[in-house]
Design a protein around this motif. Structure first.
Motif, PDB file in Angstrom:
ATOM      1  N   ASN A 110      38.945  66.302  64.965  1.00  0.00           N
ATOM      2  CA  ASN A 110      37.805  65.395  65.022  1.00  0.00           C
ATOM      3  C   ASN A 110      37.283  65.209  66.439  1.00  0.00           C
ATOM      4  O   ASN A 110      36.900  64.124  66.832  1.00  0.00           O
ATOM      5  N   GLY A 127      19.780  72.318  67.595  1.00  0.00           N
ATOM      6  CA  GLY A 127      20.181  71.066  68.224  1.00  0.00           C
ATOM      7  C   GLY A 127      21.149  71.315  69.370  1.00  0.00           C
ATOM      8  O   GLY A 127      21.030  70.734  70.443  1.00  0.00           O
ATOM      9  N   GLU A 128      22.085  72.260  69.145  1.00  0.00           N
ATOM     10  CA  GLU A 128      23.046  72.611  70.185  1.00  0.00           C
ATOM     11  C   GLU A 128      22.328  73.087  71.450  1.00  0.00           C
ATOM     12  O   GLU A 128      22.686  72.706  72.558  1.00  0.00           O
ATOM     13  N   GLY A 131      24.012  62.703  68.854  1.00  0.00           N
ATOM     14  CA  GLY A 131      25.358  62.270  69.214  1.00  0.00           C
ATOM     15  C   GLY A 131      25.894  61.258  68.221  1.00  0.00           C
ATOM     16  O   GLY A 131      27.058  61.308  67.827  1.00  0.00           O
ATOM     17  N   GLU A 145      32.402  62.058  61.998  1.00  0.00           N
ATOM     18  CA  GLU A 145      33.832  62.166  62.268  1.00  0.00           C
ATOM     19  C   GLU A 145      34.549  60.861  61.943  1.00  0.00           C
ATOM     20  O   GLU A 145      35.657  60.856  61.429  1.00  0.00           O
ATOM     21  N   GLY A 153      30.317  62.946  70.459  1.00  0.00           N
ATOM     22  CA  GLY A 153      29.108  62.228  70.067  1.00  0.00           C
ATOM     23  C   GLY A 153      28.779  61.088  71.028  1.00  0.00           C
ATOM     24  O   GLY A 153      27.696  61.063  71.625  1.00  0.00           O
ATOM     25  N   PRO A 154      29.717  60.134  71.199  1.00  0.00           N
ATOM     26  CA  PRO A 154      29.449  59.049  72.145  1.00  0.00           C
ATOM     27  C   PRO A 154      29.210  59.540  73.562  1.00  0.00           C
ATOM     28  O   PRO A 154      28.390  58.978  74.285  1.00  0.00           O
ATOM     29  N   VAL A 173      19.936  69.604  77.903  1.00  0.00           N
ATOM     30  CA  VAL A 173      19.947  68.251  78.452  1.00  0.00           C
ATOM     31  C   VAL A 173      21.228  67.981  79.246  1.00  0.00           C
ATOM     32  O   VAL A 173      21.190  67.336  80.288  1.00  0.00           O
ATOM     33  N   MET A 182      34.622  65.797  67.731  1.00  0.00           N
ATOM     34  CA  MET A 182      33.240  65.356  67.868  1.00  0.00           C
ATOM     35  C   MET A 182      33.124  63.839  67.962  1.00  0.00           C
ATOM     36  O   MET A 182      32.101  63.323  68.403  1.00  0.00           O
ATOM     37  N   ILE A 183      34.162  63.135  67.555  1.00  0.00           N
ATOM     38  CA  ILE A 183      34.093  61.681  67.636  1.00  0.00           C
ATOM     39  C   ILE A 183      34.072  61.239  69.097  1.00  0.00           C
ATOM     40  O   ILE A 183      33.541  60.189  69.434  1.00  0.00           O
ATOM     41  N   LEU A 211      18.470  63.582  71.145  1.00  0.00           N
ATOM     42  CA  LEU A 211      19.842  63.887  71.511  1.00  0.00           C
ATOM     43  C   LEU A 211      20.779  62.726  71.280  1.00  0.00           C
ATOM     44  O   LEU A 211      21.882  62.899  70.773  1.00  0.00           O
ATOM     45  N   ARG A 242      12.431  55.989  76.603  1.00  0.00           N
ATOM     46  CA  ARG A 242      12.737  57.369  76.964  1.00  0.00           C
ATOM     47  C   ARG A 242      11.861  58.313  76.158  1.00  0.00           C
ATOM     48  O   ARG A 242      11.233  57.910  75.185  1.00  0.00           O
ATOM     49  N   LEU A 294      27.661  62.156  74.400  1.00  0.00           N
ATOM     50  CA  LEU A 294      26.263  62.574  74.414  1.00  0.00           C
ATOM     51  C   LEU A 294      25.354  61.365  74.564  1.00  0.00           C
ATOM     52  O   LEU A 294      24.409  61.361  75.351  1.00  0.00           O
ATOM     53  N   VAL A 295      25.669  60.313  73.789  1.00  0.00           N
ATOM     54  CA  VAL A 295      24.857  59.101  73.859  1.00  0.00           C
ATOM     55  C   VAL A 295      24.909  58.512  75.262  1.00  0.00           C
ATOM     56  O   VAL A 295      23.889  58.164  75.856  1.00  0.00           O
ATOM     57  N   VAL A 305      22.885  60.530  77.737  1.00  0.00           N
ATOM     58  CA  VAL A 305      21.450  60.261  77.647  1.00  0.00           C
ATOM     59  C   VAL A 305      21.132  58.902  78.260  1.00  0.00           C
ATOM     60  O   VAL A 305      20.141  58.733  78.972  1.00  0.00           O
ATOM     61  N   LEU A 306      22.004  57.924  78.014  1.00  0.00           N
ATOM     62  CA  LEU A 306      21.717  56.572  78.488  1.00  0.00           C
ATOM     63  C   LEU A 306      21.812  56.461  79.999  1.00  0.00           C
ATOM     64  O   LEU A 306      21.000  55.804  80.632  1.00  0.00           O
ATOM     65  N   PHE A 307      22.823  57.091  80.583  1.00  0.00           N
ATOM     66  CA  PHE A 307      23.110  56.774  81.982  1.00  0.00           C
ATOM     67  C   PHE A 307      22.878  57.909  82.967  1.00  0.00           C
ATOM     68  O   PHE A 307      22.725  57.670  84.144  1.00  0.00           O
ATOM     69  N   ARG A 343      20.464  60.697  84.129  1.00  0.00           N
ATOM     70  CA  ARG A 343      19.177  61.344  83.962  1.00  0.00           C
ATOM     71  C   ARG A 343      19.210  62.670  84.708  1.00  0.00           C
ATOM     72  O   ARG A 343      19.684  62.755  85.823  1.00  0.00           O
ATOM     73  N   ILE A 394      20.994  70.239  73.258  1.00  0.00           N
ATOM     74  CA  ILE A 394      22.080  69.522  73.937  1.00  0.00           C
ATOM     75  C   ILE A 394      22.452  70.233  75.228  1.00  0.00           C
ATOM     76  O   ILE A 394      22.570  69.627  76.288  1.00  0.00           O
TER      77      ILE A 394
END
Lengths: 288, 330
Positions: free
Chosen positions: B298, B253-254, A84, A91, B304-305, B260, B300-301, A80, A73, B307-308, B311-313, B315, B257
């Motif tokens: 919390n 960064g925000e 994340g 956390e 965060g994932p 994206v 963001m816990i 990003l 990528r 966001l990941v 990005v992964l799945f 587009r 994000i």
């Protein structure tokens, strides 16, 4: 210290061409792992000895689960995804260990001070940190330039398709390099824990600084990272010491005391932009 | 071949249609909140519009120009401080603030852009971050203007409007957002915008055609910096407060994000992303609070994932989801 983080990061960034911002999280995890294991075993050395392989395994896991899907990528998406991850790990640590900072205690042998120069006691532990940093520098240098594995890593970095065509298992190699990077960051975290405090988000200020180091040194160059880490350290520290004095001679005391530290922090970034403007690829870009 | 062009144009219209739809909805939103008696959501909508505006500006160079700037929050901060500092010295006119902010971000955008654009790729990301950090620490060091704590300020006087009247600020932000959208739409379709997009796909070919890519990139950078400055003016008036925290690197960064999440290189994407991001920020803690109250802080816990995974799945972000739904659903 800075070099340990920067060295790990430069491996990931330069050799693998992957923009990874969650390196600070790895620093933090190293620190937490060492602190928790020290508390659990009751022995600092045992704690650290157990924490190092743990960070290595953690690096392997992270690479397998997430990172390897991101190699192809663009930089933006890598930034990003790692952003994340930072949020997640911060956390996670906050939930697991509570929001308060932890303090890790040193064994008595390391917490004393020695007198190198008359009237200037120096904490033993800082000497240990310097020693570990130098040791890591030498080991990485040997690994990258003198071993077969290092040759493979460099081959994979300069042309992965060609290396793969010659029968090198690039995927495995990258997993290994990433884990080494994670391990170095973890060690940095373990060293850092006793000097500052162990808390959620402790890695981020360091992350930016180590990125600065890498950029100044030239992405992918371990020697560059080493020299740049020393330079950045010097600029930062001398700036912090000298600037308030200099400012005091031109303005009143209160203003100078307020502006000094902030301007000193600026100095590092000014230094970096000057370097980049003069040499857009860093001071010691890797050959080829 | 003409078929390809036609679908491209049709897609473009579709995307712009979404942009105007979103703007229209935001314009009518206060009616909904006043009927439902939820004035708090006006606040959220204002934040969406301000961050959306800044993200749209950044998207001009990022999505269309292919330049990842990791220091755009600096321009928002500059805009905010333009309001704060001029007010400190007795200039109360909001129009004048806006003018100062645009001038300041324009000039600094020119300088930073000129220096940064000598580099590319990862180095560009880092040097823009470095400049942003410089400005951040610069404002931290300005003790006279509040230093680390920032400065409290009043809403500016946008004569003949009084921003303390209900909804005046809302519509000021809304109108600026609409103007920015309109301008960006025209810019992207203009010759300049086309060349800028061409530099993203192949800078060498642009050069071979006798155009200087650097010039187009710098112009784009300045333009997007000024949009950031405008967003900063709005931010200061909305928050009635200007502080270095506005330009902290995590805000840059925000913005990335947001872009994206929404979809890079589309006009409506950043606005859509801002809506998505801020709604998540509002709702996630609440949802978690219902399931496991002790972890509401919390959020963001989960984020965060997410966001990941995004990005992964996914587009192309939300925008990609919407357009593929259009095509797939027929």
């Amino acid at each position: 210290m800075l070099f340990l983080i920067a060295a790990g990061l430069t491996l990931v960034l330069g050799i693998m061409d992957f923009v990874f911002l969650a390196h600070g999280s790895q620093v933090m995890i190293g620190a937490y792992a060492a602190t928790a294991l020290t508390a659990w075993t009751g022995n600092f050395y045992l704690g650290v000895a157990l924490a190092i392989p743990l960070t290595f395994v953690f690096g392997l896991l992270l690479e397998t689960l997430i990172i390897r899907h991101l190699y192809h990528r663009d930089h933006m998406e890598q930034v990003l995804a790692s952003f994340g991850l930072i949020l997640f790990f911060n956390e996670l640590v906050r939930i697991g260990f509570g929001p308060a900072a932890l303090f890790s205690n040193l064994p008595p042998m390391l917490s004393g001070a020695v007198t190198i120069f008359p009237d200037a006691p120096y904490p033993v532990f800082r000497l240990v940190v310097i020693g570990v940093g130098l040791l890591a520098a030498v080991m990485i240098w040997l690994l990258v330039t003198r071993t077969r594995l290092g040759a493979l890593v460099r081959a994979g970095a300069s042309n992965r398709t060609m290396a793969a065509a010659l029968g090198v298992n690039i995927a495995l190699l990258q997993r290994f390099v990433f884990a080494i990077g994670a391990c170095l960051a973890g060690i940095a975290g373990m060293m850092l824990g006793p000097i500052t405090t162990v808390e959620s988000g402790m890695g981020e200020p360091l992350l930016i600084l180590s990125l600065v180091v890498i950029i100044i040194g030239g992405v992918g160059s371990v020697q560059g990272a080493f020299i740049a880490a020393i330079m950045v350290g010097l600029v930062d520290t001398t700036g912090r010491v000298l600037l308030p004095h200099l400012l005091r001679s031109v303005m009143d005391q209160a203003t100078a005391d307020g502006a000094g530290p902030a301007l000193a922090s600026m100095l590092v970034y000014i230094f970096m932009s000057v370097v980049l403007v003069v040499r857009p690829r860093g001071l010691f870009p890797p050959k080829g | 071949m003409p078929g390809v062009f036609l679908t491209a144009i049709r897609d473009g219209v579709k995307q712009h249609r979404l942009l105007w739809l979103l703007l229209g909805l935001l314009g009518l939103f206060p009616i909904v909140t006043s009927v439902a008696d939820l004035p708090f959501w006006n606040d959220v909508a204002m934040r969406i519009m301000i961050l959306g505006m800044a993200a749209m500006g950044l998207n001009l160079i990022l999505g269309f120009g292919g330049l990842v700037s990791f220091g755009h929050a600096a321009f928002i901060g500059l805009g905010a401080y333009a309001v704060g500092i001029s007010q400190f010295h007795g200039i109360d006119s909001g129009w004048l603030h806006t003018l100062i902010a645009l001038g300041l971000t324009g000039v600094l955008g020119l300088v930073i852009g000129f220096l940064s654009l000598r580099t590319s790729g990862l180095y560009f990301i880092m040097i823009t971050l470095a400049f942003a950090q410089m400005l951040y620490f610069f404002f931290v060091s300005l003790e006279g203007y509040g230093g680390d704590d920032g400065m409290i300020l009043d809403r500016a006087e946008f004569a003949p409007f009084d921003l303390y009247e209900p909804l005046r600020l809302y519509y000021l932000i809304w109108v600026s957002l609409a103007l920015v959208s309109l301008m960006l739409m025209m810019v992207i379709q203009s010759r300049f915008g086309l060349v800028l997009q061409a530099t993203r796909s192949n800078a060498g070919r642009v050069e071979a055609m006798g155009l200087n890519p650097l010039r187009f990139r710098i112009t784009g950078f300045v333009l997007s910096a000024m949009i950031g400055g405008l967003a900063g003016v709005m931010f200061a008036n909305w928050q009635e407060y200007a502080s270095p925290a506005i330009m902290h690197w995590s805000r840059s960064g925000e913005l990335l994000i947001i872009i994206v999440i929404g979809g890079m290189g589309t006009l409506a994407g950043p606005l859509l992303g801002a809506i998505g991001f801020l709604l998540l920020e509002e709702f996630l803690p609440e949802i978690i609070g219902h399931i496991a109250p002790q972890y509401a802080e919390n959020w963001m816990i989960i984020f965060g994932p997410m966001l990941v995974l995004l990005v992964l799945f996914v587009r192309g972000g939300l925008m990609g989801l919407i357009t593929s739904r259009f095509r797939g659903g027929g």
